[in-house]
Design a protein around this motif. Structure first.
Motif: not given
Ligand code: NAD
Length: 498
Positions: A147, A173, A176, A226, A248, A383
């Motif tokens: 998440t 998970k 962090e 993302s 995403g 975004e």
């Molecule tokens: P993120 O993609 O950086 O992280 C999300 C999760 O993925 C975290 O738990 C993180 O630890 C993990 N992660 C990050 N990098 C990784 C990698 N290289 N390999 C494996 N796992 C990895 O996203 P964020 O910054 O925490 O959240 C913001 C993003 O989430 C924005 O793009 C937002 O639009 C999106 N979002 C989408 C929805 C939806 O329902 N579509 C809802 C909420 C947020």
């Protein structure tokens, strides 16, 4: 300094990898805790523990499973203020907004309390001579959720509520960046009577995520974050035959028709564009006024409202929004504003220089507003995820409809109009997953489903609502013939229900 470990087997355990990440308090900019980052071996141990516990939980009748969730609702409400305070201090959003984050999660738990009804199968008596057919829904086993930072209460509950109600064990998970609330929710579930091992929080980064994806004992993974990571998770999860639903990023448009009530529209844009500092996947980041007169009327009302936004600390109840989640987030958003200026957009309100008195190290920035943004610009295509609203002027309705429809992202969209025909046409034709009509953030309620299209969602089932029960169960179909229906002799051709 406080250290946050993992929640495995019904209790908090220390991290053993020796790796930690800083958890900031965005309103002050200080590091408030260290969170353990799990190793592959720690994740594997949690999965084995969960798999063992799941057998009895899967065999517990659905009414009893629902009762645990009902008790959880009661005690989560008891601890509402404590949860909201922790959430606001780790994420940065204001306390009232943090309460909304918790509430929208609890609503999905309420939905999941209906599991005895939701998991019912189907039955056909006499589908053929002496033949009855029925179907049943069974738990998958161990499932996982990964998440994002921006809804540290709501999205974990969207995932673990229905999954656990269906009889699965769950590995969460969380991000962090704000792991405190997920850990508290897991402890509350134990207090509510959930057997140890059914809800586990394993904190970590890419190493923990990859360990989930490669673990053959995890049968499904739900991701929110993302788009590049969503796509990566979707593809890698498929390699081990998992079900995956990966949501995403977004670029949500609001179309403003000439007949829209402009005061209501501006109120809606201000809240949906700048609430939570724009760190919402359903934030409005693009406003599309139709026609020059509409655009000019909109800008005239919007500019003073953006200029007078009240930015405050996360615990200031009068603030419109608080700090962003990290310094990197502020730098990234400010960089996008620089890019927009270079690309030729008009920066009508510049919030880059905002400083919060007494909190100079906090991760603050003011609201920014761009006019004359065009669809070839990076600030339109990508975004930004911050308090920045872009105005793209459309000549007519057709051009306005095409903008969100042709955009790479397809999470949410809204139209502001008094014309029922225009609204109906828009809802039918727009190529986006969730549509608002005079509603700026059309997040469906718990018993409908939530999911974006195109780069905003990979996989074929949505979150919460009936889709969540489909996602977290597998259907078994039984065809039964009783001796009175058996014909004499062997049949060599494909049996038909004559
Ligand atoms: P993120 O993609 O950086 O992280 C999300 C999760 O993925 C975290 O738990 C993180 O630890 C993990 N992660 C990050 N990098 C990784 C990698 N290289 N390999 C494996 N796992 C990895 O996203 P964020 O910054 O925490 O959240 C913001 C993003 O989430 C924005 O793009 C937002 O639009 C999106 N979002 C989408 C929805 C939806 O329902 N579509 C809802 C909420 C947020």
């Amino acid at each position: 300094m406080r250290t946050i470990g993992h929640f495995i087997g019904g209790r908090e355990v220390e991290g053993k990898s020796g790796r930690f990440a800083d958890v900031f308090e965005p309103m002050t900019g200080e590091v408030q805790a260290k969170v353990a980052l799990a190793s592959k071996a720690e994740m594997r141990a949690a999965v084995l523990n969960a798999a063992e516990a799941q057998v009895a939980w899967g065999n517990t009748n659905p009414q009893r499973r629902a009762r645990v969730l009902m008790k959880f609702l009661e005690i989560a409400n008891r601890d509402y203020d404590k949860l909201a305070d922790c959430l606001a201090r780790e994420h940065g959003k204001t306390v009232p907004d943090a309460k909304g984050d918790i509430q929208r999660g609890l609503e999905v738990i309420e939905f999941a309390c209906g599991i005895p009804h939701l998991m019912k199968g189907e039955y056909t008596e006499g589908a053929g001579p002496g033949i009855d057919i029925y179907s049943m829904r069974q738990a998958l086993g161990v499932v996982a959720g990964i998440t994002p930072f921006n809804f540290p209460a709501m999205i974990p509950m969207w995932k673990f509520g229905p999954a656990i109600a269906c009889g699965n064990a769950f590995i969460l998970k969380p991000s962090e960046r704000d792991p405190g609330v997920p850990m508290m929710l897991a402890a509350l579930m134990i207090e509510a009577g959930l057997p140890p091992g059914i809800l586990n929080v394993v904190n970590g980064d890419k190493e923990a995520v990859d360990a989930i994806l490669d673990d053959e004992d995890i049968k499904a993974v739900g991701f929110v974050g993302s788009s590049p990571i969503a796509q990566y998770i979707y593809e890698r999860a498929a390699a081990t035959g998992k079900r995956a639903q990966c949501f995403g990023g977004a670029k949500n448009h609001a179309i403003i028709m000439p007949d829209a009530d402009m005061d209501q529209t501006v109120d809606a844009l201000i809240g949906a564009g700048y609430g939570s500092a724009g760190e919402r996947c359903m934030a409005i980041s693009v406003a599309v006024p139709v026609g020059k007169t509409t655009a000019d009327r909109l800008m005239e009302k919007l500019i003073p409202r953006v200029e007078s936004l009240k930015i405050g600390t996360s615990v200031d109840p009068s603030a419109d929004f608080g700090p962003l989640v990290t310094k990197e987030a502020v730098d990234r958003v400010k960089n996008y504003v620089d890019i927009g200026i270079k690309e030729g957009a008009t920066l009508a309100v510049d919030g880059r220089g905002f400083k919060m008195q007494g909190y100079e190290n906090g991760f603050y920035m003011g609201g920014c507003l761009f006019d004359n943004v065009t669809k070839d610009m990076r600030i339109y295509k990508e975004e930004i995820f911050g308090p920045v609203l872009s105005v793209v002027r459309a000549h007519d309705y057709e051009e306005a409809l095409a903008l969100p429809s042709d955009h790479d992202y397809g999470n949410g969209v809204a139209i502001f109009t008094r014309d029922g025909d225009a609204a109906r046409d828009f809802a039918a034709k727009v190529n986006v997953g969730m549509v608002g009509i005079n509603v700026p953030i059309p997040v469906p309620i718990a018993y409908y489903t939530f999911g974006g299209w195109k780069k905003s969602g990979f996989g074929d089932l949505n979150q919460h609502g009936p889709d969540s029960i489909r996602f977290y169960t597998k259907t078994k179909t039984v065809t039964a013939r009783w001796p009175s229906g058996v014909k004499e002799g062997a049949e060599f051709s494909i049996p038909l229900m004559k």
